[in-house]
Scaffold this motif. Structure first.
Motif, PDB file in Angstrom:
ATOM      1  N   GLY A  42       0.962  -1.231   0.033  1.00  0.00           N
ATOM      2  CA  GLY A  42       0.079  -0.144   0.015  1.00  0.00           C
ATOM      3  C   GLY A  42       0.827   1.214  -0.068  1.00  0.00           C
ATOM      4  O   GLY A  42       1.999   1.169   0.349  1.00  0.00           O
ATOM      5  N   PRO A  43       0.407   2.532  -0.070  1.00  0.00           N
ATOM      6  CA  PRO A  43       1.195   3.560  -0.427  1.00  0.00           C
ATOM      7  C   PRO A  43       2.016   3.971   0.809  1.00  0.00           C
ATOM      8  O   PRO A  43       3.208   4.297   0.706  1.00  0.00           O
ATOM      9  N   ALA A  44       1.421   3.618   2.127  1.00  0.00           N
ATOM     10  CA  ALA A  44       2.181   4.532   3.341  1.00  0.00           C
ATOM     11  C   ALA A  44       3.351   3.460   3.645  1.00  0.00           C
ATOM     12  O   ALA A  44       4.320   4.072   3.631  1.00  0.00           O
ATOM     13  N   ASP A  45       3.074   2.203   3.374  1.00  0.00           N
ATOM     14  CA  ASP A  45       4.192   1.203   3.890  1.00  0.00           C
ATOM     15  C   ASP A  45       5.320   1.377   2.753  1.00  0.00           C
ATOM     16  O   ASP A  45       6.401   1.143   2.828  1.00  0.00           O
ATOM     17  N   TYR A  46       4.598   1.392   1.427  1.00  0.00           N
ATOM     18  CA  TYR A  46       5.659   1.679   0.308  1.00  0.00           C
ATOM     19  C   TYR A  46       6.728   2.474   0.438  1.00  0.00           C
ATOM     20  O   TYR A  46       7.907   2.526   0.058  1.00  0.00           O
ATOM     21  N   GLY A  47       6.183   3.559   1.064  1.00  0.00           N
ATOM     22  CA  GLY A  47       6.998   4.820   1.245  1.00  0.00           C
ATOM     23  C   GLY A  47       8.137   4.538   2.083  1.00  0.00           C
ATOM     24  O   GLY A  47       9.202   4.771   2.113  1.00  0.00           O
ATOM     25  N   LEU A  48       7.799   4.048   3.387  1.00  0.00           N
ATOM     26  CA  LEU A  48       8.831   3.420   4.380  1.00  0.00           C
ATOM     27  C   LEU A  48       9.612   2.500   3.604  1.00  0.00           C
ATOM     28  O   LEU A  48      10.993   2.460   3.836  1.00  0.00           O
ATOM     29  N   TYR A  49       9.185   1.456   2.935  1.00  0.00           N
ATOM     30  CA  TYR A  49       9.804   0.536   1.998  1.00  0.00           C
ATOM     31  C   TYR A  49      11.063   1.126   1.232  1.00  0.00           C
ATOM     32  O   TYR A  49      12.323   1.020   1.320  1.00  0.00           O
ATOM     33  N   SER A  50      10.681   2.319   0.435  1.00  0.00           N
ATOM     34  CA  SER A  50      11.579   2.780  -0.426  1.00  0.00           C
ATOM     35  C   SER A  50      12.531   3.685   0.456  1.00  0.00           C
ATOM     36  O   SER A  50      13.856   3.569   0.237  1.00  0.00           O
ATOM     37  N   LEU A  51      12.105   4.286   1.424  1.00  0.00           N
ATOM     38  CA  LEU A  51      12.979   4.942   2.598  1.00  0.00           C
ATOM     39  C   LEU A  51      14.090   4.117   2.944  1.00  0.00           C
ATOM     40  O   LEU A  51      15.374   4.490   3.339  1.00  0.00           O
ATOM     41  N   SER A  52      13.691   2.845   3.294  1.00  0.00           N
ATOM     42  CA  SER A  52      14.874   1.951   3.918  1.00  0.00           C
ATOM     43  C   SER A  52      15.785   1.640   2.980  1.00  0.00           C
ATOM     44  O   SER A  52      17.075   0.873   3.379  1.00  0.00           O
ATOM     45  N   PHE A  53      15.709   1.992   1.477  1.00  0.00           N
ATOM     46  CA  PHE A  53      16.788   1.904   0.593  1.00  0.00           C
ATOM     47  C   PHE A  53      17.871   2.895   0.490  1.00  0.00           C
ATOM     48  O   PHE A  53      18.903   2.904  -0.063  1.00  0.00           O
ATOM     49  N   VAL A  54      17.482   4.092   1.271  1.00  0.00           N
ATOM     50  CA  VAL A  54      18.522   5.236   1.128  1.00  0.00           C
ATOM     51  C   VAL A  54      19.944   4.831   1.909  1.00  0.00           C
ATOM     52  O   VAL A  54      20.883   5.253   1.256  1.00  0.00           O
ATOM     53  N   ILE A  55      19.996   4.351   3.058  1.00  0.00           N
ATOM     54  CA  ILE A  55      21.269   3.981   3.645  1.00  0.00           C
ATOM     55  C   ILE A  55      22.030   2.924   2.792  1.00  0.00           C
ATOM     56  O   ILE A  55      23.058   3.131   2.696  1.00  0.00           O
ATOM     57  N   PRO A  56      21.427   1.746   2.614  1.00  0.00           N
ATOM     58  CA  PRO A  56      21.909   0.717   1.570  1.00  0.00           C
ATOM     59  C   PRO A  56      22.679   1.614   0.357  1.00  0.00           C
ATOM     60  O   PRO A  56      23.867   1.115   0.032  1.00  0.00           O
ATOM     61  N   TYR A  57      21.730   2.336  -0.228  1.00  0.00           N
ATOM     62  CA  TYR A  57      22.389   2.994  -1.708  1.00  0.00           C
ATOM     63  C   TYR A  57      23.430   3.814  -1.326  1.00  0.00           C
ATOM     64  O   TYR A  57      24.513   3.827  -2.244  1.00  0.00           O
ATOM     65  N   LEU A  58      23.379   4.315  -0.213  1.00  0.00           N
ATOM     66  CA  LEU A  58      24.888   5.197   0.023  1.00  0.00           C
ATOM     67  C   LEU A  58      25.977   4.331   0.401  1.00  0.00           C
ATOM     68  O   LEU A  58      26.924   4.936   0.019  1.00  0.00           O
ATOM     69  N   MET A  59      25.644   3.081   1.108  1.00  0.00           N
ATOM     70  CA  MET A  59      26.962   2.379   1.698  1.00  0.00           C
ATOM     71  C   MET A  59      27.282   1.772   0.184  1.00  0.00           C
ATOM     72  O   MET A  59      28.671   1.534   0.109  1.00  0.00           O
ATOM     73  N   VAL A  60      26.533   1.656  -0.783  1.00  0.00           N
ATOM     74  CA  VAL A  60      27.199   1.099  -2.135  1.00  0.00           C
ATOM     75  C   VAL A  60      28.075   1.954  -2.831  1.00  0.00           C
ATOM     76  O   VAL A  60      29.097   1.660  -3.228  1.00  0.00           O
TER      77      VAL A  60
END
Length: 152
Positions: A42-60
């Motif tokens: 759903g929209p609210a949880d998908y936003g949190l899911y997308s936000l959870s990729f910020v740190i791994p992408y920075l670490m990559v």
């Protein structure tokens, strides 16, 4: 000289086509996965899911350490100079470094996922998503090493 040029062009075309198929497949799988996850969360949880990729992408980005361009450059250079033993050594070393740095950053991200989610993102509820998304760091390290080597 003309024969060698034709061989190089043929190998380049085969390699380019392989990369195109691999990248196209990865893009299709990523898009399909994003659609499935978006519909399940759903929209609210998908936003949190997308936000959870910020740190791994920075670490990559940090974990790359300039290895991808180096693998591309030196694999092309050593191949053109017809030095297969040095090429194998460079590729082995490059893959090892990428694998070790990816594994190190994966461990750091997984171990400190709660602290990272709380302090950096101000979202303690995405600790689980962040832990799962941290696997991206290792897989992206392997993928970028393989892609850079094949481009070279």
């Amino acid at each position: 000289m003309s024969n060698k040029l034709a061989e190089i062009a043929e190998e380049s075309a085969k390699g380019g086509f392989s990369l195109f198929l691999g990248n196209s497949s990865a893009t299709f799988i990523n898009a399909l996965g994003a659609i499935i996850i978006a519909r399940l969360l759903g929209p609210a949880d998908y936003g949190l899911y997308s936000l959870s990729f910020v740190i791994p992408y920075l670490m990559v980005a940090i974990a790359d350490l300039g290895m991808s361009p180096a693998l591309t450059r030196y694999s092309a250079k050593l191949r053109a100079e017809d030095k297969p033993l040095q090429l194998a050594s460079i590729l082995r070393s490059g893959f090892s470094v990428k694998l070790l740095t990816g594994l190190l950053f994966l461990i750091v991200a997984s171990t400190f996922s709660s602290e990272l989610a709380t302090s950096l993102l101000n979202r303690p509820e995405i600790k689980t998503y962040l832990t799962l998304a941290s696997a991206l760091i290792l897989f992206q390290a392997i993928y970028s090493a393989a892609t850079s080597s094949l481009i070279g």
